[in-house]
Write a protein that holds these residues in place. Sequence first.
Motif, PDB file in Angstrom:
ATOM      1  N   GLU A  35       5.200  10.425   1.327  1.00  0.00           N
ATOM      2  CA  GLU A  35       5.213  10.175  -0.226  1.00  0.00           C
ATOM      3  C   GLU A  35       4.188   9.190  -0.642  1.00  0.00           C
ATOM      4  N   ASP A  36       3.972   8.200   0.225  1.00  0.00           N
ATOM      5  CA  ASP A  36       2.814   7.286   0.082  1.00  0.00           C
ATOM      6  C   ASP A  36       1.353   8.035  -0.029  1.00  0.00           C
ATOM      7  N   GLU A  37       1.215   8.750   0.907  1.00  0.00           N
ATOM      8  CA  GLU A  37      -0.127   9.497   0.804  1.00  0.00           C
ATOM      9  C   GLU A  37      -0.272  10.443  -0.744  1.00  0.00           C
ATOM     10  N   LEU A  38       0.822  11.213  -0.777  1.00  0.00           N
ATOM     11  CA  LEU A  38       0.792  11.971  -1.989  1.00  0.00           C
ATOM     12  C   LEU A  38       0.627  11.332  -3.227  1.00  0.00           C
ATOM     13  N   ALA A  39       1.276   9.972  -3.280  1.00  0.00           N
ATOM     14  CA  ALA A  39       1.083   9.190  -4.428  1.00  0.00           C
ATOM     15  C   ALA A  39      -0.288   8.835  -4.502  1.00  0.00           C
ATOM     16  N   GLU A  40      -0.990   8.418  -3.352  1.00  0.00           N
ATOM     17  CA  GLU A  40      -2.590   7.966  -3.505  1.00  0.00           C
ATOM     18  C   GLU A  40      -3.075   9.221  -3.932  1.00  0.00           C
ATOM     19  N   LEU A  41      -3.020  10.446  -3.576  1.00  0.00           N
ATOM     20  CA  LEU A  41      -3.670  11.795  -3.761  1.00  0.00           C
ATOM     21  C   LEU A  41      -3.732  11.740  -5.215  1.00  0.00           C
ATOM     22  N   HIS A  42      -2.474  11.713  -5.834  1.00  0.00           N
ATOM     23  CA  HIS A  42      -2.348  11.964  -7.326  1.00  0.00           C
ATOM     24  C   HIS A  42      -2.817  10.828  -7.985  1.00  0.00           C
ATOM     25  N   HIS A  43      -2.545   9.696  -7.701  1.00  0.00           N
ATOM     26  CA  HIS A  43      -3.315   8.373  -8.405  1.00  0.00           C
ATOM     27  C   HIS A  43      -4.846   8.520  -8.606  1.00  0.00           C
ATOM     28  N   TRP A  44      -5.579   9.102  -7.563  1.00  0.00           N
ATOM     29  CA  TRP A  44      -6.848   9.207  -7.416  1.00  0.00           C
ATOM     30  C   TRP A  44      -7.188  10.669  -8.199  1.00  0.00           C
TER      31      TRP A  44
END
Length: 68
Positions: A35-44
Amino acid sequence: MEASIRTMSDVRALLKRFGAIIYTGDELGDLDLMEDELAELHHWGMIETSEYMAACMVIRQRRMELDK
């Protein structure tokens, strides 16, 4: 890209596209990291909102299965 993410294998494949392979031996911990990794990918802006939402839904469903 179309959000054809329906299984945990699909989520892992999405993350693998960006070099993220998450396996710690603790499945609940892995779900948190995903979930953390997905949030970062989405944020960027590296994944579309539809991909992000679909992957998060799969993760939440898996978390519910584990909580039973």
